[in-house]
Design an enzyme around this catalytic site. Structure first.
Site, PDB file in Angstrom:
ATOM      1  N   HIS A  60       0.823  -1.210   0.000  1.00 43.02           N
ATOM      2  CA  HIS A  60       0.000   0.000   0.000  1.00 43.02           C
ATOM      3  C   HIS A  60       0.856   1.259   0.000  1.00 43.02           C
ATOM      4  O   HIS A  60       0.430   2.285  -0.550  1.00 43.02           O
ATOM      5  CB  HIS A  60      -0.953  -0.015   1.197  1.00 43.02           C
ATOM      6  CG  HIS A  60      -2.182  -0.827   0.965  1.00 43.02           C
ATOM      7  ND1 HIS A  60      -3.456  -0.338   1.125  1.00 43.02           N
ATOM      8  CD2 HIS A  60      -2.331  -2.117   0.554  1.00 43.02           C
ATOM      9  CE1 HIS A  60      -4.339  -1.276   0.823  1.00 43.02           C
ATOM     10  NE2 HIS A  60      -3.680  -2.374   0.489  1.00 43.02           N
ATOM     11  N   ASP A  68       8.084   5.149  -0.363  1.00 43.73           N
ATOM     12  CA  ASP A  68       8.660   6.358   0.245  1.00 43.73           C
ATOM     13  C   ASP A  68       8.153   6.629   1.655  1.00 43.73           C
ATOM     14  O   ASP A  68       8.360   7.714   2.205  1.00 43.73           O
ATOM     15  CB  ASP A  68       8.358   7.575  -0.636  1.00 43.73           C
ATOM     16  CG  ASP A  68       6.855   7.814  -0.825  1.00 43.73           C
ATOM     17  OD1 ASP A  68       6.040   7.054  -0.239  1.00 43.73           O
ATOM     18  OD2 ASP A  68       6.494   8.756  -1.549  1.00 43.73           O
ATOM     19  N   GLU A  83      -2.655   9.286   4.109  1.00 43.75           N
ATOM     20  CA  GLU A  83      -3.216   8.268   3.234  1.00 43.75           C
ATOM     21  C   GLU A  83      -4.147   7.331   3.995  1.00 43.75           C
ATOM     22  O   GLU A  83      -4.989   6.656   3.405  1.00 43.75           O
ATOM     23  CB  GLU A  83      -2.087   7.464   2.574  1.00 43.75           C
ATOM     24  CG  GLU A  83      -1.280   8.270   1.575  1.00 43.75           C
ATOM     25  CD  GLU A  83      -0.036   7.542   1.077  1.00 43.75           C
ATOM     26  OE1 GLU A  83       0.014   6.297   1.212  1.00 43.75           O
ATOM     27  OE2 GLU A  83       0.869   8.199   0.553  1.00 43.75           O
ATOM     28  N   HIS A 187      -1.199 -13.198  -1.377  1.00 39.66           N
ATOM     29  CA  HIS A 187      -2.489 -13.576  -0.801  1.00 39.66           C
ATOM     30  C   HIS A 187      -2.417 -14.891  -0.046  1.00 39.66           C
ATOM     31  O   HIS A 187      -3.407 -15.285   0.597  1.00 39.66           O
ATOM     32  CB  HIS A 187      -3.551 -13.681  -1.903  1.00 39.66           C
ATOM     33  CG  HIS A 187      -4.050 -12.362  -2.385  1.00 39.66           C
ATOM     34  ND1 HIS A 187      -5.039 -12.232  -3.350  1.00 39.66           N
ATOM     35  CD2 HIS A 187      -3.710 -11.096  -2.047  1.00 39.66           C
ATOM     36  CE1 HIS A 187      -5.275 -10.943  -3.577  1.00 39.66           C
ATOM     37  NE2 HIS A 187      -4.473 -10.236  -2.802  1.00 39.66           N
TER      38      HIS A 187
END
Length: 320
Positions: A60, A68, A83, A187
């Site tokens: 993510h 970053d 975010e 996953h």
């Protein structure tokens, strides 16, 4: 035991271009990886779901502005809009654990190690701890001085992603077809929330036809766990495969047999471009580990900040 992955020569070209290197902290913080490993181990032992959380955290982060550490910034009055406000970062965990590792490193190597590098190192340790490959990642990332939940809304894929969309995302990160299917193997750890699969269960017309192929027994299990079109609670979840705490190739075996949790899982097991790779990974775990390691490295250098760009934050949650 994980397989030690030797990074191929072609990777060094990209590493050098991005100004990352495997010996970046050789003089400024020579015991970096040992410190990260020893600091993260108690976290992984205390919470066996933490490896999935660290891996998701890296994805993510890298998916929005690049790798970053922008995902770690809290909203403040310096034009930082976290975010984490984005609904697509629902249940992102262990941001504070990265901060804890950072505080330990600040004591040993003050002002040297970026939060972005810590995210990458934590994710690779999480994979190894869970039985996956031992991955060498180049270092030297700097931390972002900006963050935007609106960009997270736009950049993070939804639970309705298609094969075309998935391939386009990973192609933009330099991955080939095999690597794109391999990174989906993430996953194999963790779980998915009912919130993200109820459409698939109760409104199948919203999905592409290929995503509706599901083992009947598995569909019944999902309906028992997620019994209503509107989830009873956003915290209701289903494990991604039958070995959710172990990094292995069970994910590919499951999706071939119609036990894909998300529509994209079912789709890659049936799309003519990806199904041969899914079958190969299902049959050969060592090969899956090898390709996954390559994909992981490419993901970890997505749009990195290096050199004079960015900063090394003293506190991962706010700017210096």
């Amino acid at each position: 035991m994980g397989v030690v992955i030797l990074v191929l020569l072609v990777l060094f070209v990209r590493v050098n271009e991005a100004q990352l290197s495997f010996g970046y902290y050789e003089t400024s913080c020579p015991n970096l990886e040992t410190i990260v490993k020893s600091t993260i181990l108690p976290i992984l032992l205390k919470d066996l779901t933490a490896p999935a959380a660290f891996l998701r955290l890296m994805f993510h982060d890298c998916q929005v502005q690049g790798c970053d550490a922008s995902i770690l910034l809290d909203s403040d009055n310096q034009n930082i809009n976290s975010e984490m406000v984005s609904s697509k970062n629902f249940m992102i965990r262990n941001r504070e654990s990265i901060g804890h590792i950072k505080s330990v490193l600040e004591f040993v190597c003050p002002g040297q190690v970026s939060c972005a590098d810590i995210i990458a190192l934590a994710a690779k340790e999480a994979v190894s701890f869970s039985g996956g490959p031992k991955i060498q990642v180049p270092l030297g990332r700097k931390d972002s001085t900006s963050s935007s939940y609106k960009q997270a809304d736009m950049s993070l894929p939804s639970s309705q992603s298609t094969v075309d969309g998935m391939l386009q995302i990973f192609k933009s990160k330099g991955m080939n077809l095999e690597e794109s299917v391999a990174i989906m193997g993430s996953h194999t750890l963790g779980a998915g929330h009912c919130l993200n699969i109820v459409d698939r269960l109760y409104n199948p017309k919203h999905d592409a036809a290929s995503t509706n192929v599901m083992d009947k027994g598995y569909e019944i299990l999902l309906r028992i766990t997620c019994p209503t079109k509107v989830p009873l609670t956003n915290l209701t979840f289903v494990t991604n495969d039958i070995t959710p705490l172990k990094f292995d190739n069970q994910y590919y075996q499951d999706i071939i047999n119609g036990r894909g949790l998300f529509g994209i899982d079912s789709s890659i097991a049936r799309d003519p471009r990806t199904v041969p790779i899914v079958k190969k990974f299902a049959d050969d775990q060592s090969y899956f580990f090898q390709v996954f390691a390559s994909a992981f490295v490419k993901l970890s250098w997505t749009n990195v900040l290096t050199g004079e760009t960015g900063q090394i934050r003293r506190d991962c949650s706010r700017l210096n």
